[in-house]
Design an enzyme around this catalytic site. Structure first.
Site, PDB file in Angstrom:
ATOM      1  N   GLU A 293     -14.392  62.983 -15.244  1.00  0.00           N
ATOM      2  CA  GLU A 293     -14.440  62.585 -13.654  1.00  0.00           C
ATOM      3  C   GLU A 293     -14.538  64.257 -12.829  1.00  0.00           C
ATOM      4  OE1 GLU A 293     -12.861  60.065 -13.037  1.00  0.00           O
ATOM      5  OE2 GLU A 293     -12.464  59.186 -14.903  1.00  0.00           O
ATOM      6  N   CYS A 327      -8.497  65.316  -5.813  1.00  0.00           N
ATOM      7  CA  CYS A 327     -10.240  65.037  -5.992  1.00  0.00           C
ATOM      8  C   CYS A 327     -10.106  63.840  -4.825  1.00  0.00           C
ATOM      9  CB  CYS A 327     -10.715  64.420  -7.343  1.00  0.00           C
ATOM     10  SG  CYS A 327      -9.149  63.517  -8.305  1.00  0.00           S
TER      11      CYS A 327
HETATM   12  P1  NAD Z   1     -14.473  73.447 -11.612  1.00  0.00           P
HETATM   13  O1  NAD Z   1     -15.500  73.091 -12.192  1.00  0.00           O
HETATM   14  O2  NAD Z   1     -14.615  74.728 -10.942  1.00  0.00           O
HETATM   15  O3  NAD Z   1     -13.447  74.176 -13.423  1.00  0.00           O
HETATM   16  C1  NAD Z   1     -13.207  73.474 -13.999  1.00  0.00           C
HETATM   17  C2  NAD Z   1     -12.678  73.751 -15.201  1.00  0.00           C
HETATM   18  O4  NAD Z   1     -14.165  73.244 -16.188  1.00  0.00           O
HETATM   19  C3  NAD Z   1     -12.034  74.834 -15.004  1.00  0.00           C
HETATM   20  O5  NAD Z   1     -10.938  75.188 -16.510  1.00  0.00           O
HETATM   21  C4  NAD Z   1     -12.730  76.308 -15.388  1.00  0.00           C
HETATM   22  O6  NAD Z   1     -12.843  77.008 -15.674  1.00  0.00           O
HETATM   23  C5  NAD Z   1     -13.644  75.161 -15.961  1.00  0.00           C
HETATM   24  N1  NAD Z   1     -15.690  75.380 -16.778  1.00  0.00           N
HETATM   25  C6  NAD Z   1     -16.025  76.157 -15.257  1.00  0.00           C
HETATM   26  N2  NAD Z   1     -17.582  76.528 -15.540  1.00  0.00           N
HETATM   27  C7  NAD Z   1     -17.368  75.749 -17.141  1.00  0.00           C
HETATM   28  C8  NAD Z   1     -18.716  76.149 -18.451  1.00  0.00           C
HETATM   29  N3  NAD Z   1     -19.617  76.536 -18.063  1.00  0.00           N
HETATM   30  N4  NAD Z   1     -17.759  75.655 -19.553  1.00  0.00           N
HETATM   31  C9  NAD Z   1     -17.170  75.112 -18.952  1.00  0.00           C
HETATM   32  N5  NAD Z   1     -16.208  74.875 -18.921  1.00  0.00           N
HETATM   33  C10 NAD Z   1     -16.087  75.338 -17.480  1.00  0.00           C
HETATM   34  O7  NAD Z   1     -12.859  72.956 -11.058  1.00  0.00           O
HETATM   35  P2  NAD Z   1     -11.880  72.703 -10.606  1.00  0.00           P
HETATM   36  O8  NAD Z   1     -11.992  73.858  -9.139  1.00  0.00           O
HETATM   37  O9  NAD Z   1     -10.955  73.565 -11.388  1.00  0.00           O
HETATM   38  O10 NAD Z   1     -11.158  71.329  -9.693  1.00  0.00           O
HETATM   39  C11 NAD Z   1     -11.528  71.266  -8.510  1.00  0.00           C
HETATM   40  C12 NAD Z   1     -12.509  70.442  -8.523  1.00  0.00           C
HETATM   41  O11 NAD Z   1     -11.868  69.147  -9.613  1.00  0.00           O
HETATM   42  C13 NAD Z   1     -13.404  69.154  -7.421  1.00  0.00           C
HETATM   43  O12 NAD Z   1     -14.500  68.656  -7.759  1.00  0.00           O
HETATM   44  C14 NAD Z   1     -12.110  68.097  -8.002  1.00  0.00           C
HETATM   45  O13 NAD Z   1     -12.994  66.423  -7.285  1.00  0.00           O
HETATM   46  C15 NAD Z   1     -12.381  67.949  -9.146  1.00  0.00           C
HETATM   47  N6  NAD Z   1     -10.800  66.520  -9.380  1.00  0.00           N
HETATM   48  C16 NAD Z   1     -11.523  65.518 -10.297  1.00  0.00           C
HETATM   49  C17 NAD Z   1     -10.403  64.773 -10.289  1.00  0.00           C
HETATM   50  C18 NAD Z   1     -11.085  63.229 -10.751  1.00  0.00           C
HETATM   51  O14 NAD Z   1     -10.002  62.882 -11.311  1.00  0.00           O
HETATM   52  N7  NAD Z   1     -11.835  62.321  -9.906  1.00  0.00           N
HETATM   53  C19 NAD Z   1      -8.911  65.260 -10.416  1.00  0.00           C
HETATM   54  C20 NAD Z   1      -9.052  66.272 -10.606  1.00  0.00           C
HETATM   55  C21 NAD Z   1      -9.772  67.041  -9.505  1.00  0.00           C
END
Ligand code: NAD
Length: 542
Positions: A293, A327
């Site tokens: 998501e 989100c």
């Molecule tokens: P992000 O993508 O920066 O981080 C998410 C997770 O991924 C973190 O734990 C991060 O450390 C990890 N990560 C980063 N690079 C990685 C890699 N190369 N390999 C593995 N893991 C890695 O997102 P964020 O800033 O924590 O959250 C915000 C985003 O999440 C926004 O875009 C938001 O829309 C989305 N979001 C979506 C939903 C939904 O249900 N659609 C819900 C909540 C948040």
């Protein structure tokens, strides 16, 4: 003990505490906030049920007062990542062979612990670590976490009870196996409930996980892990591995027993994980299931039959609650010219009454954004609008990161429906409004549909039924969660299963049985009572 067919009824959602003035819950949460902010904790990795301290540490701070450290956390090196995978694989045999009733009992016990014994802890740690006001923390870290745990048990029961029919002479069965391998769960900072559910939904069905939590939500996520263990989750079922996303991701993606990824976060990260899987595809034992998501560019579309004050309130709550870091947060609106003056008046009046500040002061509707990167990124969008002759800043437009990462609720009016802030996810308290000519309702719906790559949430405000249905039809693929006369945020588990398609993810609908179906690999078993004894069929007789 387990020779019965168990029945779970659909649960009620956890009641939301209001924390009103003079209430017992307000008194208790204030004392918990004081307790947590007066101590500094050390957050280890938890692998195979054991705490591991690598000595490679970093700080956990409060976003609204970033000079204040809440604790330190240990970061994984490659060695611990391999260990976490080994422990997940080791734990899997006993866990998947345990009756699903026993797994369910752990989930339900965790829900009880969170609802009663640890409610203050999980709400206060989410407030301080992720900068949510008390109400936002209550609906996320208490209610939604609990709802996922309880509802998933009910949804799982409907899956396990679904069996194929048998004809005379045979017995057919469906065995709902866990996936063959381990699941990599990667959680975002913004919802404690998502961090919980990404893991526990998968574990309920007999899988084990390697969990990469977000660095900016470690306080609440660590407590979640401890509560799950207290609820009886056996060692190695969830392995809590804070650290560098790319290091953990790259190591995990190479493992041949990677059976799935349960992800919530940005498109950039999900795309890189998907690419990593593709690069390693021939190494895997099974095709990993990819559930992600991702982002949103959620809209509020207004028809001229709408009620102006309801629209203004939905914009304020939808765009600015939790500083727009949902989100599902509303971040673009389309408003008919005939209603604009009245809506604008209500909007500016409500926004002028919003207070921004620390989470300890209950008057504050808004708090800080999560970190400096996020602050700078959001302010860059605001600066872009300030410089453009297609935009006017109607409210806010300022920020200050000297003590905490505070940004004032910002409303931009644009004359260009394709302006950057109408298209890109900002993930902050910024709403852009496009005012359209009433006669261009259908054309503007078409613009809304094709402006952004995302399709997560959106809403239509209209009292004219034909106009409402026209929007519902044109925007059919523009949102996975579509609201009529409501803000596009606040989906509840079991009531509005959540997720979107297009650039917003795989739309596997957390908070419903569709998501759980992704974490099983069913085996169909047919038993024949009297097998055939000759190869010839009747049609061959002449
Ligand atoms: P992000 O993508 O920066 O981080 C998410 C997770 O991924 C973190 O734990 C991060 O450390 C990890 N990560 C980063 N690079 C990685 C890699 N190369 N390999 C593995 N893991 C890695 O997102 P964020 O800033 O924590 O959250 C915000 C985003 O999440 C926004 O875009 C938001 O829309 C989305 N979001 C979506 C939903 C939904 O249900 N659609 C819900 C909540 C948040």
């Amino acid at each position: 003990m387990n020779n019965a067919i168990f029945k779970f009824d659909s649960p009620q959602n956890e009641p939301i505490l209001q924390y009103g003035k003079g209430s017992k819950e307000r008194e208790q949460i204030i004392s918990e906030l004081n307790r947590i902010s007066s101590e500094q904790i050390e957050i280890p990795l938890i692998i195979g049920g054991k705490e591991i301290r690598t000595g490679k540490t970093a700080k956990v701070v409060m976003p609204h007062n970033h000079g204040k450290t809440l604790g330190i956390y240990h970061q994984a090196t490659e060695k611990e990542i391999h260990l976490a995978i080994d422990e997940a694989l080791k734990a899997k045999e006993m866990w998947e062979n345990l009756s699903w009733i026993e797994r369910s009992s752990i989930m339900l016990r965790a829900a009880e612990l969170l609802s009663k014994k640890y409610r203050n802890l999980i709400v206060a740690s989410t407030m301080l670590g992720q900068d949510k006001n008390v109400y936002q923390a209550e609906i996320d870290a208490a209610c939604e976490v609990i709802d996922y745990l309880r509802y998933n048990v009910y949804f799982a029961s409907t899956i396990y009870n679904d069996q194929p029919k048998s004809e005379f002479g045979q017995l057919n069965r469906m065995e709902y196996r866990a996936l063959e391998g381990f699941v990599f769960t990667v959680s975002p900072f913004n919802f404690t409930a998502i961090a919980s559910n990404l893991n526990m939904s998968v574990a309920l069905l007999g899988n084990t996980t390697v969990w990469k939590p977000a660095t900016t939500s470690l306080l609440s996520n660590y407590y979640l892990m401890k509560i799950f263990m207290e609820a009886g989750l056996p060692a190695g079922v969830l392995n809590f591995v804070p650290g560098s996303g790319s290091l953990i991701g790259n190591t995990v993606l190479k493992h041949k027993y990677l059976a799935g990824i349960h992800f919530t976060g940005s498109n950039r990260t999900f795309n890189s994980l998907w690419r990593g899987v593709t690069e390693n595809l021939t190494n895997y034992v099974s095709y990993p299931k990819l559930v992600g998501e991702t982002g949103g560019k959620d809209f509020i579309f207004v028809h001229n039959s709408a009620n102006p004050i309801e629209v203004a309130t939905a914009i304020v709550r939808g765009a600015f609650e939790y500083q727009g870091q949902k989100c599902s947060a509303a971040s673009r609106s389309y408003i008919p010219k005939s209603l604009w003056n009245e809506i604008k008046e209500h909007l500016l009046n409500q926004v002028s009454r919003i207070k921004v500040g620390g989470v300890e002061n209950f008057e504050n509707f808004m708090n800080a954004v999560i970190d400096e990167n996020s602050f700078d990124n959001i302010m860059n969008y605001i600066e872009l609008a300030k410089k453009s002759n297609e935009c006017e800043i109607l409210a806010g437009g300022t920020g200050d990161k000297s003590v905490g990462y505070f940004i004032q609720p910002t409303i931009i009016q644009t004359t260009n429906p394709y302006f950057t802030t109408m298209q890109e996810e900002i993930f902050g308290p910024v709403m852009t409004i496009y005012v359209y000519d009433d006669k261009d309702y259908q054309e503007t719906l078409d613009i809304c549909n094709k402006t952004s790559p995302y399709a997560l949430t959106g809403s239509i405000f209209a009292n004219d039924k034909y106009a409402m249905i026209q929007a519902c039809k044109t925007l059919r693929y523009a949102a996975g969660n579509f609201y009529i006369n409501d803000k596009p945020t606040g989906a509840m588990v079991g009531l509005q299963p959540f997720g979107g398609a297009r650039g917003s993810g795989t739309n596997d609908k957390a908070g419903g049985s569709l998501n759980l179906l992704r974490w099983i690999s069913p085996r169909t078993i047919k038993e024949t009572f009297l097998p055939a004894q000759d190869f010839k069929y009747p049609f061959m007789e002449i």
